[in-house]
Design an enzyme around this catalytic site. Structure first.
Site, short mmCIF file in Angstrom:
data_model
loop_
_atom_site.label_atom_id
_atom_site.label_comp_id
_atom_site.label_asym_id
_atom_site.label_seq_id
_atom_site.Cartn_x
_atom_site.Cartn_y
_atom_site.Cartn_z
N CYS A 1 0.82 -1.21 0.00
CA CYS A 1 0.00 0.00 0.00
C CYS A 1 0.85 1.26 0.00
CB CYS A 1 -0.87 0.05 1.25
SG CYS A 1 -1.82 -1.41 1.59
N CYS A 2 0.34 2.26 -0.66
CA CYS A 2 0.85 3.62 -0.54
C CYS A 2 -0.32 4.55 -0.82
CB CYS A 2 2.05 3.87 -1.45
SG CYS A 2 1.70 3.89 -3.21
N TRP A 3 -0.09 5.85 -0.82
CA TRP A 3 -1.18 6.81 -0.96
C TRP A 3 -2.04 6.52 -2.19
CZ3 TRP A 3 -3.75 9.52 2.21
CH2 TRP A 3 -4.52 10.61 1.80
#
Length: 145
Positions: A64-66
Site C-alpha cells: 500500500c501507498c497513498w
C-alpha cells in the site's frame, strides 16, 4: 496462508489491514510503517514484501501507498511478482483469475473499509485460470525482459 503486508504510512486502511488479514486466518509479516522500526519509504517496504513472495517466505503480499501506484511499481520490479493495483472487487477477482496476481496493491487514499472487505473477499475467493490462453500469458511474462 502467509501474507507479507507493507504500507508506507498509517493513513486510511493501513491500521486495520493486518487485523483484517489475521481475522481471515492468515499469518502476517509486517513492513514499513506497520513494522516497529521498519523503513517506511514505499519503494523499500513494498519491494521487501514482494521479495518474500518471490523467495517463498510468503504465499502472497498486500502492498500500500497513498495512490497504490508506487507500491505496485516497486513490487513489480521483483522477478516473479505479478502485482495488481485494485480499486474494486471485480478488478481483484480478474487480477487473480487472468493474471495469477500474487501481490495486491491498494491505495490508502481511495480504499474505504467497505471496499477493502469486498476486494479481499474477491481476491481470496478467486483462483488462477487454467485456460490455455491464460496460462500461456502468465508463462510468457517470465520471458519478457
Amino acid at each position: 496462508m502467509y501474507i507479507s503486508l507493507a504500507s508506507d504510512s498509517l493513513d486510511g486502511i493501513a491500521p486495520v489491514l493486518a487485523a483484517e488479514l489475521e481475522r481471515r486466518g492468515h499469518t502476517v509479516t509486517l513492513y514499513g510503517a506497520l513494522a516497529p522500526d521498519g523503513r517506511a519509504d514505499w519503494a523499500w517496504c513494498c519491494s521487501s514484501a514482494a521479495r518474500d513472495v518471490a523467495e517463498g517466505r510468503s504465499d502472497q503480499a498486500v502492498v500500500c501507498c497513498w495512490t497504490g501506484t508506487g507500491a505496485a511499481i516497486a513490487a513489480n520490479k521483483v522477478a516473479g511478482v505479478r502485482a495488481a493495483l485494485c480499486a474494486d472487487a471485480v478488478t481483484a477477482a480478474g487480477a487473480r483469475k487472468w493474471n495469477d496476481a500474487n501481490v495486491l496493491a491498494l491505495s490508502l487514499r481511495l480504499t474505504s473499509r467497505q471496499v477493502l472487505t469486498e476486494i479481499l473477499d474477491a481476491w481470496f475467493a478467486a483462483a488462477p485460470s487454467t485456460e490455455p490462453e491464460d496460462t500461456a500469458n502468465i508463462a510468457y511474462l517470465r520471458e519478457i525482459r
